[in-house]
Design a protein around this motif. Structure first.
Motif: not given
Length: 717
Positions: A167-182
């Motif tokens: 939620a905090a990284l949506k729209g950033s270059d880290w969004e996909n990495a965070a989504k993968r972790n979820a």
């Protein structure tokens, strides 16, 4: 009445142990001293337990003897009937092993000896099997009572933090990495609890991963790891989903099956350094482990499993945490990471300089398609599978570490004999050479390098955890027997019998640790009165000494972490005392000193003691009587290496075979009877990795693969 008699025999035997364990004191043998330099306590396992060497003092002094044709000089020959081939081998070698298709456990054979009565021959095989039973039992209990609940809590906490990070990284270059972790933690959560709700943003990819895991059919592209990445075929993350078939002791309980799958997921999925996006996922996991008590929960799982098996072979949370603290500072948060800049480039460079894994446990292409092996396999794992010495040996003796032979064939699967050969067994190497296994380009050089490396290891390395300690315990089986040992132990047949014992006990080790130890992948492309039934102990005092030290290390290490109940503490103490008593008897036999009546009684009571240990080690799965032996035989199977083209190497033990040895007792020769392992090695389809239940069915149907040809020197029908 029979049951009461057995209990009484066992109680007498246990009382006798107290008087037998003092043994002979003095200096160790030369081979023991080679590994005993420095402190007797191993700092590598200081958080759990020390390994305290047990001294061995014996000067083998038995005079040579020979068995006469027709067993003419054997006093109790009329008690036995042998086939012509069995008698020929008994006369030639002084011992013979005879298959028995009905003997399912060691204790049954020794109890039959007691009531026939027949002199018992206590074997190293039977004692090593005892340790396997307790190692497996203790690991099962700790996993069910401690590790599985901890893993469930850790997974739920990591899923919650990962969703917040997304939620905090949506729209950033880290969004996909965070989504993968979820998605990564949602898969594990669903494996541990089917009722868990999956975050909507990863629902589809989690469903795809779960289907692949539950189907367990082979090698496929990982939907989750490939998510949001534009990669060519050689860079696409693949996984061998056949590894998620619960095996070993994990088939005995629903909780253990779910734990097995979740830990396999955490242990195998690699967040590769050659992918910046996957490395971002690894860094976010590292930050998430720093929140609350998540890191402590992780450690409560990692440390006990490290004591049993070893440390992770891949880049880990501990290494990434150290780099983050050094580069960003200990309080760095998502905002600073997401801002990119020089620090991120510095982190990527520092991580690239970390040591790569020694063992490749994932499917990768051969060197023509994917020449940079290190780049393909180096990365972070959340709870990585562990480095083991035997897997390292295997890795260096299969393709691509060795090249084609003169027929252009690749060595895609190792052989079990590679392990004792690397540990110094010339006989194992000679068998491999005779069977053409050493003809692959680079094999001989790599084997020599591994031999030199292993020879240089000191005792602290060998005893850094229970897995290494088990291998260290087996080493005395590989020694040549000098003059002064019994005649039956001083020939090629006995050397090969010891190799069979080594391979079978090693198979039990692989079976017990199948979840944690990294697997090698080649790259694609009551007696009668008046009868003299005095028996004999297989005189291998160095093995019994090391086994006693290993049992002590097991007991003290688990007890120090509050992972051992009093009942299991008592059983391990009894097992240690038994090993020490057998060491003492062995020293006396080799020194040609007479045994006491109490020591002979201990040998007679051995079957009852084995039954006690068997019942204690299986009580956690509901076994409370010997009648359960049909469903709980000694036979087991483990896959130990994978050819990603579709085959796995299976190692297995079967029914207990009978061994008959001509032994010296009071100046005369007699036959003593004992039990030894049977061992099988064969390949099997990758998508059908065998469970113990399937293997038992194969044995019961009389469809076991043939025994190794080299065992014909000591096994007779």
């Amino acid at each position: 009445m029979q049951r009461k008699g057995i209990i009484c025999i066992w109680l007498i035997g246990m009382l006798l142990l107290i008087t037998l364990v003092s043994g002979c004191s003095g200096t160790s043998g030369a081979a023991e001293q080679n590994h005993a330099e420095g402190d007797t306590e191993n700092p590598a396992v200081a958080g759990f337990a020390s390994y305290n060497e047990v001294p061995v003092d014996c000067s083998p002094a038995l005079k040579p003897y020979q068995v006469e044709p027709g067993l003419g000089n054997v006093t109790n020959k009329d008690m036995f009937q042998f086939s012509p081939e069995a008698e020929r081998l008994l006369v030639k070698n002084g011992f013979v092993v005879v298959p028995n298709e009905h003997q399912r456990e060691f204790f049954m054979l020794y109890e039959i000896n007691r009531y026939d009565p027949v002199p018992s021959f206590i074997t190293t095989d039977s004692m090593l099997h005892n340790y396997h039973l307790f190692f497996s039992h203790l690991l099962r209990v700790i996993e069910k009572e401690k590790l599985a609940p901890e893993l469930k809590e850790l997974t739920a906490a990591m899923l919650t933090v990962s969703q917040k990070q997304y939620a905090a990284l949506k729209g950033s270059d880290w969004e996909n990495a965070a989504k993968r972790n979820a998605g990564f933690f949602a898969v594990a959560a669903k494996l541990l609890d089917p009722q868990v709700n999956i975050p909507p943003q990863v629902k589809q990819v989690v469903a795809e991963e779960l289907q692949l895991i539950n189907n367990s059919e082979g090698i496929y592209v990982s939907p989750l790891m490939n998510m949001g990445q534009a990669l060519d075929i050689t860079d696409t993350p693949q996984e061998d989903y056949s590894q998620y078939i619960p095996r070993g002791h994990y088939t005995t309980d629903g909780l253990l099956q779910s734990y097995f799958k979740a830990m396999m997921w955490y242990g195998r999925m690699t967040f590769r350094l050659n992918s910046e996006d996957e490395t971002k996922s690894a860094v976010l996991m590292t930050l998430a482990l720093g929140e609350g008590d998540n890191g402590q929960k992780w450690d409560k799982i990692y440390q006990p499993t490290s004591f049993f098996v070893g440390r992770a072979d891949d880049l880990s949370y501990l290494q990434y945490r150290e780099l983050l603290d050094k580069i960003y500072g200990p309080k760095a948060g998502l905002g600073e990471l997401a801002s990119g800049g020089d620090k991120w480039a510095t982190f990527m460079q520092a991580a690239a300089e970390l040591e790569p894994p020694a063992i490749n446990s994932i499917p990768i292409f051969d060197e023509d398609i994917q020449p940079d092996r290190e780049s393909a396999i180096k990365g972070f794992r959340f709870m990585g599978q562990r480095y083991t010495l035997d897997a390292d040996v295997f890795q260096r003796l299969v393709y691509r570490a060795v090249k084609e032979n003169s027929q252009g064939e690749r060595r895609m699967l190792p052989r079990g004999l590679d392990i004792p050969a690397a540990m110094g067994s010339d006989e194992a190497y000679a068998i491999l050479e005779a069977e053409g296994e050493t003809n692959y380009a680079g094999y001989r050089d790599n084997m020599n390098k591994m031999r030199q490396y292993i020879t240089g290891l000191d005792k602290n390395i060998w005893t850094q955890n229970l897995y290494w300690g088990w291998l260290y315990t087996l080493e005395p089986l590989l020694r040549e027997r000098e003059e002064g040992y019994p005649a039956f132990m001083r020939n090629q047949a006995w050397t090969r019998k010891d190799l069979n014992s080594y391979l079978a006990s090693w198979t039990e080790l692989k079976h017990d640790t199948i979840l944690y130890a990294k697997q090698v992948y080649a790259e694609m492309g009551g007696g009668m009165e008046g009868v003299d039934d005095r028996g004999y102990v297989e005189p291998n005092p160095h093995l019994y000494a090391r086994l006693a030290a290993l049992v002590n290390m097991t007991r003290e290490g688990l007890s120090a972490r509050d992972l051992l109940g009093q009942r299991d503490w008592d059983s391990l103490d009894r097992l240690e005392q038994l090993a020490l008593a057998l060491k003492t008897i062995s020293e006396k036999e080799l020194s040609n000193q007479p045994l006491t009546g109490e020591e002979y009684d201990l040998i007679r009571s051995y079957g009852g003691q084995l039954e006690h240990f068997w019942l204690e080690a299986l009580r956690d799965i509901g076994v409370d009587h010997r009648s359960a032996i049909a469903e709980n035989p000694a036979a087991l199977v483990a896959d130990v290496a994978t050819d990603p083209n579709g085959r796995v190497l299976q190692e297995a033990t079967g029914n207990i075979f009978e061994i008959y040895a001509v032994v010296p007792v009071d100046g005369t020769l007699r036959i003593a009877k004992g039990g030894v392992y049977s061992h099988y090695e064969f390949t099997w389809p990758l998508q059908d990795r065998l469970t113990d239940k399937k293997w038992h069915a194969i044995l019961d149907a009389g469809q076991a693969p043939p025994l190794a040809g080299w065992t014909e020197t000591f096994i007779a029908p």
